[in-house]
Design an enzyme around this catalytic site. Structure first.
Site, mmCIF file in Angstrom:
data_model
loop_
_atom_site.group_PDB
_atom_site.id
_atom_site.type_symbol
_atom_site.label_atom_id
_atom_site.label_comp_id
_atom_site.label_asym_id
_atom_site.label_seq_id
_atom_site.Cartn_x
_atom_site.Cartn_y
_atom_site.Cartn_z
ATOM 1 N N ALA A 22 0.851 -1.196 0.000
ATOM 2 C CA ALA A 22 0.000 0.000 0.000
ATOM 3 C C ALA A 22 0.882 1.241 0.000
ATOM 4 O O ALA A 22 1.955 1.250 0.613
ATOM 5 C CB ALA A 22 -0.887 -0.010 1.237
ATOM 6 N N GLU B 96 -8.115 -11.866 -0.059
ATOM 7 C CA GLU B 96 -8.425 -11.694 1.376
ATOM 8 C C GLU B 96 -9.043 -10.308 1.506
ATOM 9 O O GLU B 96 -8.335 -9.307 1.495
ATOM 10 C CB GLU B 96 -7.149 -11.794 2.226
ATOM 11 C CG GLU B 96 -6.473 -13.147 2.182
ATOM 12 C CD GLU B 96 -7.248 -14.232 2.912
ATOM 13 O OE1 GLU B 96 -8.205 -13.907 3.645
ATOM 14 O OE2 GLU B 96 -6.919 -15.411 2.729
ATOM 15 N N CYS C 105 -9.430 -6.293 9.615
ATOM 16 C CA CYS C 105 -10.522 -7.011 8.952
ATOM 17 C C CYS C 105 -11.209 -7.979 9.904
ATOM 18 O O CYS C 105 -12.334 -8.401 9.653
ATOM 19 C CB CYS C 105 -9.995 -7.755 7.732
ATOM 20 S SG CYS C 105 -8.623 -8.843 8.123
ATOM 21 N N GLU D 198 -18.335 -2.569 6.811
ATOM 22 C CA GLU D 198 -17.109 -2.810 7.558
ATOM 23 C C GLU D 198 -16.692 -1.446 8.112
ATOM 24 O O GLU D 198 -16.352 -0.538 7.353
ATOM 25 C CB GLU D 198 -16.036 -3.344 6.605
ATOM 26 C CG GLU D 198 -14.722 -3.543 7.287
ATOM 27 C CD GLU D 198 -13.625 -4.021 6.343
ATOM 28 O OE1 GLU D 198 -13.495 -3.479 5.233
ATOM 29 O OE2 GLU D 198 -12.901 -4.936 6.726
HETATM 30 P P1 NAD Z 1 -7.487 -1.092 -0.510
HETATM 31 O O1 NAD Z 1 -8.309 -2.117 -1.205
HETATM 32 O O2 NAD Z 1 -7.839 0.322 -0.669
HETATM 33 O O3 NAD Z 1 -5.955 -1.216 -0.923
HETATM 34 C C1 NAD Z 1 -5.282 -2.461 -0.927
HETATM 35 C C2 NAD Z 1 -4.220 -2.430 -2.012
HETATM 36 O O4 NAD Z 1 -4.851 -2.207 -3.265
HETATM 37 C C3 NAD Z 1 -3.179 -1.361 -1.834
HETATM 38 O O5 NAD Z 1 -1.925 -1.878 -2.204
HETATM 39 C C4 NAD Z 1 -3.625 -0.274 -2.797
HETATM 40 O O6 NAD Z 1 -2.553 0.490 -3.283
HETATM 41 C C5 NAD Z 1 -4.236 -1.096 -3.914
HETATM 42 N N1 NAD Z 1 -5.258 -0.353 -4.650
HETATM 43 C C6 NAD Z 1 -6.086 0.591 -4.171
HETATM 44 N N2 NAD Z 1 -6.891 1.062 -5.138
HETATM 45 C C7 NAD Z 1 -6.555 0.402 -6.257
HETATM 46 C C8 NAD Z 1 -7.040 0.438 -7.593
HETATM 47 N N3 NAD Z 1 -8.012 1.257 -7.969
HETATM 48 N N4 NAD Z 1 -6.476 -0.392 -8.488
HETATM 49 C C9 NAD Z 1 -5.491 -1.222 -8.126
HETATM 50 N N5 NAD Z 1 -4.980 -1.291 -6.879
HETATM 51 C C10 NAD Z 1 -5.516 -0.496 -5.954
HETATM 52 O O7 NAD Z 1 -7.486 -1.566 1.019
HETATM 53 P P2 NAD Z 1 -6.786 -0.834 2.245
HETATM 54 O O8 NAD Z 1 -7.559 0.391 2.526
HETATM 55 O O9 NAD Z 1 -5.329 -0.739 2.027
HETATM 56 O O10 NAD Z 1 -7.004 -1.918 3.383
HETATM 57 C C11 NAD Z 1 -8.177 -2.042 4.066
HETATM 58 C C12 NAD Z 1 -9.004 -3.203 3.555
HETATM 59 O O11 NAD Z 1 -8.224 -4.401 3.570
HETATM 60 C C13 NAD Z 1 -10.197 -3.501 4.431
HETATM 61 O O12 NAD Z 1 -11.321 -3.732 3.638
HETATM 62 C C14 NAD Z 1 -9.779 -4.762 5.183
HETATM 63 O O13 NAD Z 1 -10.842 -5.560 5.630
HETATM 64 C C15 NAD Z 1 -8.982 -5.456 4.158
HETATM 65 N N6 NAD Z 1 -8.102 -6.434 4.800
HETATM 66 C C16 NAD Z 1 -8.417 -7.749 4.682
HETATM 67 C C17 NAD Z 1 -7.621 -8.690 5.308
HETATM 68 C C18 NAD Z 1 -7.909 -10.145 5.165
HETATM 69 O O14 NAD Z 1 -7.015 -10.932 5.467
HETATM 70 N N7 NAD Z 1 -9.091 -10.553 4.739
HETATM 71 C C19 NAD Z 1 -6.508 -8.293 6.045
HETATM 72 C C20 NAD Z 1 -6.213 -6.938 6.137
HETATM 73 C C21 NAD Z 1 -7.025 -6.003 5.495
#
Ligand code: NAD
Length: 509
Positions: free
Chosen positions: A208, A281, A315, A412
């Site tokens: 991220a 995930e 999460c 969430e």
């Molecule tokens: P996010 O989906 O915004 O970002 C995750 C990743 O996707 C980052 O590397 C980000 O740069 C990339 N990304 C963001 N927008 C994108 C796009 N338009 N195109 C391509 N890549 C893109 O999530 P976040 O805010 O970093 O994390 C929070 C989320 O992660 C929550 O929903 C949480 O529940 C989830 N999470 C799940 C688990 C699990 O194991 N199930 C664990 C931790 C976090």
């Protein structure tokens, strides 16, 4: 070295105070000396500059910590090609060699646990205690999969064809793209990378943008461990551009994503053209069911822990706390009293229980959840919050009289806001727990084995934790159902996401 972060006991406390009082630049200067504060991308064993620089902020103070190199599409594609070449060499190594290198990586991470934890607090905001715990948790996956590397077996089948031998091999799939979130900047990488590297895949990590430094420090230690060039890569840049290159490349054979359900759907769409093996995930909306025979004080203590870790940005965080109607008031009183004891502050201070949220946007979202609940008739209680802390801090908050039309029930929350809901019978509690598109995890607290069993069977989730807040760990298959994702991480199943079964028949014997 002028400073030493490898400490214990009272020296540790002195140093924590010391750091908390100072600009993070002092800590970063120390980490820079240790070569753990890396800002360039790590591609094919080289530290690579990009077209432009992206600032990374300390969420507790708003200071710029540093800049990461934003790579362009050509550089991403070159990294994919190099990872593809490295894959063929890496898979040809013995499982023993891969295991030894992973073990060395694990040991280096644990030797640098405190330093990595400080780096994580600076970029993510969580408490130092939580960050130290995460580094250890992250390393535990490397230890686990180093051992699993030596135990990846195929099957033999009694033949249905005369004079033939039937068997399977388990083969590494190829280059794996690992796209990870900011809430667990270390462990969400190692939980994927360790499994992939163990079976013989090479990986390209896209962390991220909020928390790249923990990923780059892992790359530094992977290099020191002797993991060959091109096997573990960390790229950064415009997230949609980088993800598009990774998802649409024929040379990337697996995609493992942790993040929001919204972005997970996008990446699945982008990967459809190349029919990639995909593990997702995604988000969660965990119910926390208090059974009728549960001690209320104990239940409230556990719910506090399940809700507020990582400032609720987890999460697995308990989202809907479901309590029998006749115990509802007692629970709310106990929860509110415990919530009042929580200290919100800079994660480097030992007294801090709850650090900042990741950004001002996250604070706005938390406030919107609270405002929506108030507008729809809920009662809201806030914990303590020092107004001088800064704009990313949010008070732990309890919402009661929650109804299904409220955001706190549906979404969430991903913030330190807890919703408590009264239920009249267990079927109703289970139905409310399932009333969401998510299906990641659930907590159940109580004693009656029949009630516990009804919850275990009735809850539509990938993971249920009964009478324990600690849901996760290296031996367990982590993952969700419904729109919480696809596949499992950790455990003996984790390697499945990075391998294929090849069946063969030796006929005419
Ligand atoms: P996010 O989906 O915004 O970002 C995750 C990743 O996707 C980052 O590397 C980000 O740069 C990339 N990304 C963001 N927008 C994108 C796009 N338009 N195109 C391509 N890549 C893109 O999530 P976040 O805010 O970093 O994390 C929070 C989320 O992660 C929550 O929903 C949480 O529940 C989830 N999470 C799940 C688990 C699990 O194991 N199930 C664990 C931790 C976090």
């Amino acid at each position: 070295q002028s400073r030493d972060l490898h400490y214990s006991g009272s020296a540790a406390n002195a140093l924590r105070h010391d750091i908390a009082g100072k600009a993070s630049s002092d800590v970063l200067a120390y980490l820079d000396d240790q070569r753990l504060f890396r800002q360039l991308a790590y591609c094919n064993g080289k530290w690579v500059n990009g077209d432009s620089d992206t600032p990374v902020l300390n969420p507790a103070t708003g200071e710029v910590l540093g800049y990461t190199a934003s790579l362009n599409a050509t550089q991403i594609n070159q990294t994919i090609d190099d990872a593809e070449a490295a894959f063929h060499l890496w898979r040809a190594e013995s499982a023993e060699t891969r295991a030894k290198l992973l073990m060395k990586w694990h040991d280096l991470i644990m030797e640098n646990q405190h330093d990595l934890a400080h780096l994580m607090v600076l970029e993510q905001g969580k408490t130092l205690r939580d960050a130290e715990g995460e580094v250890e948790y992250g390393a535990s996956f490397i230890h686990w999969f180093a051992e699993e590397a030596k135990r990846v077996y195929g099957d033999t089948m009694p033949s249905h064809i005369p004079n033939a031998h039937l068997a399977t091999l388990r083969e590494p799939i190829g280059v794996a793209a690992l796209i990870t979130p900011w809430n667990f900047p270390n462990a969400m990488i190692t939980r994927k990378a360790a499994a992939a590297l163990a079976i013989g895949c090479s990986v390209i990590v896209k962390p991220a943008e909020e928390t790249p430094f923990s990923a780059l420090a892992l790359a530094e230690l992977a290099e020191r461990a002797g993991i060959p060039a091109g096997v573990f890569n960390v790229v950064m840049g415009d997230a949609p551009m980088v993800s598009t290159q990774l998802c649409q490349s024929d040379n990337v054979k697996a995609l493992s994503f942790t993040g929001s359900t919204r972005v997970g759907r996008l990446l699945l769409e982008q990967s459809a053209q190349t029919v990639k093996k995909s593990a997702m995930e995604l988000g969660g909306n965990a119910p926390f069911i208090v059974l009728p025979d549960m001690d209320i004080q104990q239940a409230a203590r556990a719910a506090i822990d399940a809700k507020f870790q990582t400032s609720g940005q987890d999460c697995l965080a308990a989202n809907k706390i479901l309590v029998p109607r006749d115990k509802h008031q007692a629970f709310v009183d106990a929860f509110a009293a415990l919530m009042d004891e929580l200290e919100v502050g800079n994660g480097l201070l030992p007294s801090t229980d709850i650090g900042p949220l990741i950004s001002a946007r996250a604070v706005d979202k938390a406030q919107a959840i609270v405002d929506d609940a108030i507008a729809k008739g809920a009662t809201v209680m806030g914990g303590k919050l020092n107004p001088n802390l800064g704009e990313n801090f949010f008070a732990p908050t309890l919402i009661t009289k929650v109804t299904p039309d409220m955001l706190v029930y549906q979404e969430e929350n991903f913030c330190p806001v807890a919703g408590v809901i009264a239920y009249d019978n267990l079927d109703e509690a289970i139905a409310m727990g399932n009333d969401t598109e998510y299906g990641l995890s659930a907590y159940v607290y109580g004693n009656d084995i029949r009630d516990i069993w009804r919850c275990l069977r009735g809850l539509e989730v990938g993971m249920v934790s009964v009478n324990s807040v600690k849901m996760t760990g290296h031996p367990i298959p982590f993952g969700g159902v419904k729109q919480s994702g696809l596949g499992r991480e950790g455990s003996r199943y984790g390697i499945d996401e990075f391998s294929e079964i090849k069946y063969y028949c030796l006929g005419g014997l």
